[in-house]
Structure formats: structure tokens, C-alpha cells
Motif scaffolding. Structure first.
Motif, PDB file in Angstrom:
ATOM      1  N   LEU A 318       5.252   4.607   9.486  1.00 19.62           N
ATOM      2  CA  LEU A 318       6.306   5.614   9.461  1.00 19.62           C
ATOM      3  C   LEU A 318       6.106   6.646   8.360  1.00 19.62           C
ATOM      4  O   LEU A 318       6.270   7.850   8.588  1.00 19.62           O
ATOM      5  CB  LEU A 318       7.671   4.938   9.278  1.00 19.62           C
ATOM      6  CG  LEU A 318       8.298   4.249  10.483  1.00 19.62           C
ATOM      7  CD1 LEU A 318       9.513   3.437  10.051  1.00 19.62           C
ATOM      8  CD2 LEU A 318       8.692   5.270  11.537  1.00 19.62           C
ATOM      9  N   TYR A 319       5.761   6.192   7.152  1.00 15.31           N
ATOM     10  CA  TYR A 319       5.785   7.071   5.985  1.00 15.31           C
ATOM     11  C   TYR A 319       4.403   7.400   5.426  1.00 15.31           C
ATOM     12  O   TYR A 319       4.279   8.319   4.622  1.00 15.31           O
ATOM     13  CB  TYR A 319       6.646   6.442   4.879  1.00 15.31           C
ATOM     14  CG  TYR A 319       8.080   6.253   5.283  1.00 15.31           C
ATOM     15  CD1 TYR A 319       8.890   7.344   5.577  1.00 15.31           C
ATOM     16  CD2 TYR A 319       8.638   4.977   5.376  1.00 15.31           C
ATOM     17  CE1 TYR A 319      10.216   7.179   5.951  1.00 15.31           C
ATOM     18  CE2 TYR A 319       9.960   4.792   5.751  1.00 15.31           C
ATOM     19  CZ  TYR A 319      10.745   5.894   6.040  1.00 15.31           C
ATOM     20  OH  TYR A 319      12.051   5.728   6.409  1.00 15.31           O
ATOM     21  N   ASP A 320       3.359   6.635   5.798  1.00 18.18           N
ATOM     22  CA  ASP A 320       1.993   6.902   5.346  1.00 18.18           C
ATOM     23  C   ASP A 320       1.919   7.104   3.836  1.00 18.18           C
ATOM     24  O   ASP A 320       1.405   8.122   3.356  1.00 18.18           O
ATOM     25  CB  ASP A 320       1.437   8.134   6.080  1.00 18.18           C
ATOM     26  CG  ASP A 320      -0.061   8.310   5.873  1.00 18.18           C
ATOM     27  OD1 ASP A 320      -0.738   7.308   5.582  1.00 18.18           O
ATOM     28  OD2 ASP A 320      -0.543   9.450   5.990  1.00 18.18           O
ATOM     29  N   PRO A 321       2.417   6.151   3.030  1.00 19.44           N
ATOM     30  CA  PRO A 321       2.436   6.338   1.577  1.00 19.44           C
ATOM     31  C   PRO A 321       1.097   6.005   0.924  1.00 19.44           C
ATOM     32  O   PRO A 321       0.251   5.323   1.517  1.00 19.44           O
ATOM     33  CB  PRO A 321       3.508   5.335   1.135  1.00 19.44           C
ATOM     34  CG  PRO A 321       3.351   4.205   2.112  1.00 19.44           C
ATOM     35  CD  PRO A 321       3.004   4.856   3.431  1.00 19.44           C
ATOM     36  N   ASP A 322       0.926   6.478  -0.308  1.00 22.82           N
ATOM     37  CA  ASP A 322      -0.218   6.042  -1.114  1.00 22.82           C
ATOM     38  C   ASP A 322      -0.078   4.577  -1.497  1.00 22.82           C
ATOM     39  O   ASP A 322      -1.072   3.852  -1.603  1.00 22.82           O
ATOM     40  CB  ASP A 322      -0.315   6.882  -2.396  1.00 22.82           C
ATOM     41  CG  ASP A 322      -0.680   8.323  -2.113  1.00 22.82           C
ATOM     42  OD1 ASP A 322      -1.694   8.539  -1.438  1.00 22.82           O
ATOM     43  OD2 ASP A 322       0.042   9.223  -2.560  1.00 22.82           O
ATOM     44  N   VAL A 323       1.158   4.148  -1.729  1.00 22.32           N
ATOM     45  CA  VAL A 323       1.393   2.787  -2.187  1.00 22.32           C
ATOM     46  C   VAL A 323       2.793   2.340  -1.783  1.00 22.32           C
ATOM     47  O   VAL A 323       3.722   3.150  -1.720  1.00 22.32           O
ATOM     48  CB  VAL A 323       1.218   2.700  -3.731  1.00 22.32           C
ATOM     49  CG1 VAL A 323       2.186   3.624  -4.451  1.00 22.32           C
ATOM     50  CG2 VAL A 323       1.379   1.264  -4.225  1.00 22.32           C
ATOM     51  N   ILE A 324       2.934   1.050  -1.481  1.00 21.11           N
ATOM     52  CA  ILE A 324       4.240   0.420  -1.303  1.00 21.11           C
ATOM     53  C   ILE A 324       4.475  -0.477  -2.508  1.00 21.11           C
ATOM     54  O   ILE A 324       3.593  -1.252  -2.900  1.00 21.11           O
ATOM     55  CB  ILE A 324       4.302  -0.404  -0.010  1.00 21.11           C
ATOM     56  CG1 ILE A 324       4.231   0.514   1.220  1.00 21.11           C
ATOM     57  CG2 ILE A 324       5.585  -1.231   0.056  1.00 21.11           C
ATOM     58  CD1 ILE A 324       4.270  -0.222   2.544  1.00 21.11           C
ATOM     59  N   VAL A 325       5.651  -0.360  -3.094  1.00 21.62           N
ATOM     60  CA  VAL A 325       6.008  -1.164  -4.266  1.00 21.62           C
ATOM     61  C   VAL A 325       7.143  -2.104  -3.888  1.00 21.62           C
ATOM     62  O   VAL A 325       8.137  -1.674  -3.300  1.00 21.62           O
ATOM     63  CB  VAL A 325       6.423  -0.270  -5.451  1.00 21.62           C
ATOM     64  CG1 VAL A 325       6.672  -1.122  -6.688  1.00 21.62           C
ATOM     65  CG2 VAL A 325       5.348   0.780  -5.739  1.00 21.62           C
ATOM     66  N   LEU A 326       6.985  -3.377  -4.224  1.00 15.67           N
ATOM     67  CA  LEU A 326       7.967  -4.395  -3.868  1.00 15.67           C
ATOM     68  C   LEU A 326       8.680  -4.910  -5.112  1.00 15.67           C
ATOM     69  O   LEU A 326       8.054  -5.165  -6.145  1.00 15.67           O
ATOM     70  CB  LEU A 326       7.295  -5.568  -3.153  1.00 15.67           C
ATOM     71  CG  LEU A 326       6.490  -5.248  -1.894  1.00 15.67           C
ATOM     72  CD1 LEU A 326       5.915  -6.530  -1.305  1.00 15.67           C
ATOM     73  CD2 LEU A 326       7.353  -4.531  -0.864  1.00 15.67           C
ATOM     74  N   GLY A 327       9.990  -5.067  -5.002  1.00 19.02           N
ATOM     75  CA  GLY A 327      10.772  -5.591  -6.112  1.00 19.02           C
ATOM     76  C   GLY A 327      12.035  -6.256  -5.623  1.00 19.02           C
ATOM     77  O   GLY A 327      12.233  -6.450  -4.415  1.00 19.02           O
ATOM     78  N   GLY A 328      12.912  -6.602  -6.557  1.00 12.81           N
ATOM     79  CA  GLY A 328      14.166  -7.261  -6.224  1.00 12.81           C
ATOM     80  C   GLY A 328      14.127  -8.746  -6.540  1.00 12.81           C
ATOM     81  O   GLY A 328      13.083  -9.329  -6.841  1.00 12.81           O
ATOM     82  N   LYS A 329      15.292  -9.379  -6.472  1.00 14.88           N
ATOM     83  CA  LYS A 329      15.421 -10.779  -6.860  1.00 14.88           C
ATOM     84  C   LYS A 329      14.650 -11.729  -5.946  1.00 14.88           C
ATOM     85  O   LYS A 329      14.295 -12.840  -6.355  1.00 14.88           O
ATOM     86  CB  LYS A 329      16.904 -11.165  -6.891  1.00 14.88           C
ATOM     87  CG  LYS A 329      17.699 -10.452  -7.982  1.00 14.88           C
ATOM     88  CD  LYS A 329      19.152 -10.881  -7.997  1.00 14.88           C
ATOM     89  CE  LYS A 329      19.897 -10.175  -9.128  1.00 14.88           C
ATOM     90  NZ  LYS A 329      21.337 -10.555  -9.173  1.00 14.88           N
ATOM     91  N   LEU A 330      14.388 -11.294  -4.725  1.00 17.58           N
ATOM     92  CA  LEU A 330      13.682 -12.156  -3.790  1.00 17.58           C
ATOM     93  C   LEU A 330      12.169 -12.119  -3.998  1.00 17.58           C
ATOM     94  O   LEU A 330      11.472 -13.090  -3.677  1.00 17.58           O
ATOM     95  CB  LEU A 330      14.028 -11.727  -2.352  1.00 17.58           C
ATOM     96  CG  LEU A 330      13.433 -12.519  -1.186  1.00 17.58           C
ATOM     97  CD1 LEU A 330      13.781 -14.003  -1.300  1.00 17.58           C
ATOM     98  CD2 LEU A 330      13.923 -11.955   0.137  1.00 17.58           C
ATOM     99  N   TYR A 331      11.671 -11.028  -4.550  1.00 20.02           N
ATOM    100  CA  TYR A 331      10.219 -10.851  -4.614  1.00 20.02           C
ATOM    101  C   TYR A 331       9.468 -11.990  -5.330  1.00 20.02           C
ATOM    102  O   TYR A 331       8.408 -12.419  -4.846  1.00 20.02           O
ATOM    103  CB  TYR A 331       9.864  -9.515  -5.270  1.00 20.02           C
ATOM    104  CG  TYR A 331       8.362  -9.357  -5.425  1.00 20.02           C
ATOM    105  CD1 TYR A 331       7.566  -9.043  -4.333  1.00 20.02           C
ATOM    106  CD2 TYR A 331       7.741  -9.565  -6.661  1.00 20.02           C
ATOM    107  CE1 TYR A 331       6.193  -8.930  -4.458  1.00 20.02           C
ATOM    108  CE2 TYR A 331       6.367  -9.456  -6.798  1.00 20.02           C
ATOM    109  CZ  TYR A 331       5.604  -9.139  -5.686  1.00 20.02           C
ATOM    110  OH  TYR A 331       4.242  -9.052  -5.809  1.00 20.02           O
TER     111      TYR A 331
END
Length: 392
Positions: A318-331
Motif C-alpha cells: 500500500l505505502y511502499d515505505p523505505d522502512v517499517i518500524v514496529l513498537g508498542g507494548k505487544l512488540y
């Protein structure tokens, strides 16, 4: 006509100063000669505007360097000696406050639990004395608080500063958070939903500092996203751009079972996982059962990982990003599986982008949205520096 000309000149000045600040921040330290080359502004304009930025203590001259013929060049970098930013993160189970220098260096921070508190006034009563204390500290140190940034679950009306019935956040629908805080603290307040502020923390202080395109995914009591393109976080027509937790996922219970659809947040957030588990206990109990290899808990975790893979694949397409960053309490509970997840995602995208699929963890971890509140203010300084310099 004269007033229109003044406004036009102020707009041009704001754009030029913003361009200069972006280049200084991107390169950390840069000379005036390099700024002329990169911005295509005249040397006289660069000299005048950088001197004004120095006089307002937004940037400073730093160590000299020598070029190839031995002449000294003076570098310019951001000045941390005068401005403070206060960040406030209002979450579903806690509220945090941080005092930061302009470039993200933490001076002081505090956190309060809010489990079971649904009245906004009670939540703000926890932090109000501390914020006043920080404002007093800044004054005693002869520093200026340039603004207060607020990270809070959305969606929200940016025009009025009111929340619009945020899911899983009872008591806050319609609450005028921005005008309330501006009245109490007599300071300019900026507000954004916590997923976007998390993306802004990454954009200004983390992996996206150079302005690359990124998607931030926060996973915890809910699932949200912030989309940064060309260095700016996007909102959309109704402020719903990046509401990735609302993506529909297809689920089924096995052979012969009916196929059903639900959104990622309802299935893959902590409450969604616990609902699918239907066990006795909280999320820590669920993780204990997973580690003990209890079959049903293991199956729920495996399904959660497959949902994450499918959703990340969709985000890349959908977004074709350079990078996806993951965070949050579940990560942290999903991180041991990330190597396999990345490989599976790569196998599902176009061949020519497989090696460019980059998935990273959040730079600030559990403080991501709090530092995002700081980054929210810093971003406004970068985009609208006349807020600092004045419209002279």
C-alpha cells in the motif's frame, strides 16, 4: 495590498528558514557554504537568516573544520542551551510527562498509572502539578518552554483539539484536550494521536531523521499506524490516514468452518489475543502458557504472527515505505519471531523489492509515544520557525 505583501514576505522567509533548519538537522553539523550549495539560496540570505537563528539561540556555531586548502569553516548545529519541550503521553493505562531539550535529550520524566480512571479531569490532575513544576524549573534556569506536545489515542478533530470517540478510551469522547491544557499552562499546545506521534519520534529523532518514508506500527491495547512520506506525517481528508488497525483480515476455524472477517485491531491487539485465547488470566498468563507449549495458547500466538505477516505485507504494497518500524507494548513478545516474519513478508512482495524490505524496532521502545509528543513540537519548530523567531 501592503499587508498582503508583508504576509507573502513572511511566508517566503518561513520557507527559507525551514529549509535551512531541515538541512542542519539532517546533516547534524553543516557550514554556510554547504547550505548555499544545498538550498540554492544566496550567500547573503544564508548569512542573514543563520545569524538571526543564532541570535534567537535556535542554532549555534560549533567547531571549525579545515577544507582542502586549509581555510577554516565554521559548522552550524542546533543549540540545546535555551529551549525546552514538554511532552505528555496520555495512554489507556498510564500517563507520562517528559522535559526534553530541543534535540530530544531527556532532562526529567515521570509516569503515573491510570488503570480504571476514565475521567479526563482526574487524569490531568495527576500530571498538572508536575507540569507546573517543569515550567517553574525552566523559568528558574532562564530557559523557554517552546511548547507542549500531547500524544493521546485518536481519532481527533485537529481544528478544535477535541477527541472523537477514541476506541477503548471511555470518558474522553469530545473532551477539549488542547484548549484545556493551553488554558491551564498558558503555553502553546500541539496534539496528535499516539500512533502518529510515535512515527514522528522516529522521523525526527530516530531512523527517519534523514526524511525517509516510513510506516510506524504500534501494537498494544489497540493497533495504530503513522505514515511519514517526504518527511511529513499524513492525515488524509478525515484524519483517518494510517488507521491500519482497521484493515480487514479473513479468518477461519479450519476445514469446513465458515470464513469470517474482522479488523486487525480486534484480532491482533492484546484484548483481541486474550479474547481468542479465552483463557483464565491476563496477558502475562497467556505468555506463560505459550512458553509452556500449551496447544491452544500456541495456536493463538501462531495465528497472531500470521496476521502480523499478512498486515505488514499489505502495508508494503500500500505505502511502499523505505522502512517499517514496529513498537508498542505487544512488540517485545513478538520480537523473538521477527527474523522469520521478515523472511515470510519478503516472500510475498514483488521480487524486485524483496531485499529492500526493512523492518526495524522502535528507537525509543516503551517511551516511543512520549518522545513522539516532544517530536511533535520539534517538527512544528522545523516547519514553522517563525513561531520562534516571531514575524518580524
Amino acid at each position: 495590498m501592503a499587508e498582503s505583501k508583508v504576509l507573502y514576505l513572511q511566508k517566503v522567509k518561513n520557507q527559507n528558514v525551514s529549509h535551512i533548519l531541515h538541512k542542519i538537522w539532517e546533516h547534524e553539523a553543516i557550514s554556510r557554504i554547504e547550505l548555499v550549495q544545498m538550498t540554492h539560496l544566496t550567500s547573503g540570505t544564508i548569512t542573514n537568516l543563520t545569524q538571526e537563528l543564532i541570535s534567537h539561540r535556535l542554532i549555534k556555531e560549533s567547531e571549525s573544520i579545515s577544507d582542502s586548502v586549509g581555510r577554516k569553516r565554521v559548522n552550524l548545529r542546533f543549540d540545546n542551551s535555551y529551549y525546552y519541550i514538554i511532552g505528555i503521553d496520555i495512554g489507556r493505562t498510564s500517563v507520562s510527562v517528559v522535559l526534553s531539550e530541543l534535540t530530544g535529550n531527556i532532562v526529567d520524566t515521570v509516569e503515573y498509572g491510570t488503570e480504571g480512571i476514565t475521567n479526563p479531569e482526574e487524569v490531568l490532575a495527576l500530571i498538572e502539578p508536575y507540569v507546573h513544576k517543569l515550567l517553574g524549573q525552566a523559568e528558574s534556569r532562564k530557559r523557554k518552554v517552546i511548547g507542549i506536545g500531547v500524544s493521546i489515542p485518536g481519532p481527533m478533530d485537529q481544528r478544535t483539539g477535541k477527541l472523537i470517540n477514541p476506541p477503548g478510551f471511555p470518558g474522553w469522547a469530545g473532551y477539549p484536550i488542547r484548549p484545556t491544557l493551553e488554558e491551564r499552562f498558558k503555553t502553546k499546545v500541539f496534539i496528535e494521536d499516539d500512533a502518529r506521534t510515535s512515527a514522528l519520534a522516529e522521523r525526527w529523532y530516530g531512523i527517519g531523521r534523514d526524511g525517509r518514508d516510513l510506516v510506524f506500527v504500534t501494537m498494544g491495547m489497540g493497533i495504530g499506524g503513522g505514515i511519514v512520506q517526504n518527511g511529513r506525517v499524513l492525515h488524509g481528508t478525515n484524519g483517518l490516514y494510517g488507521q491500519i488497525g482497521q484493515m480487514s483480515l479473513m479468518t477461519h476455524g479450519g476445514a469446513g468452518a465458515a470464513i469470517s472477517y474482522d479488523c486487525w485491531e480486534n484480532l491482533g491487539s492484546i484484548p483481541g489475543i486474550l479474547k481468542r485465547w479465552s483463557g483464565n488470566g491476563d496477558f502475562r498468563d497467556f505468555i506463560v502458557q505459550v512458553r509452556a507449549q500449551e496447544p491452544h495458547a500456541v495456536k493463538v500466538m501462531e495465528d497472531t504472527l500470521r496476521m502480523l505477516e499478512a498486515s505488514l505485507t499489505s502495508l508494503i504494497n500500500l505505502y511502499d515505505p523505505d522502512v517499517i518500524v514496529l513498537g508498542g507494548k505487544l512488540y517485545p513478545y513478538l520480537s523473538p519471531h521477527m527474523e522469520a516474519i521478515v523472511e515470510n513478508v519478503r516472500s510475498r512482495v514483488f521480487d524486485f523489492v524483496q531485499e529492500r524490505v526493512i523492518i526495524e524496532k522502535a528507537f525509543y521502545g516503551q517511551m516511543q509515544s512520549l518522545m513522539g509528543a516532544v517530536a511533535l513540537v520539534f517538527g512544528h519548530v522545523q516547519e514553522n520557525p517563525l513561531l520562534v523567531l516571531g514575524a518580524d
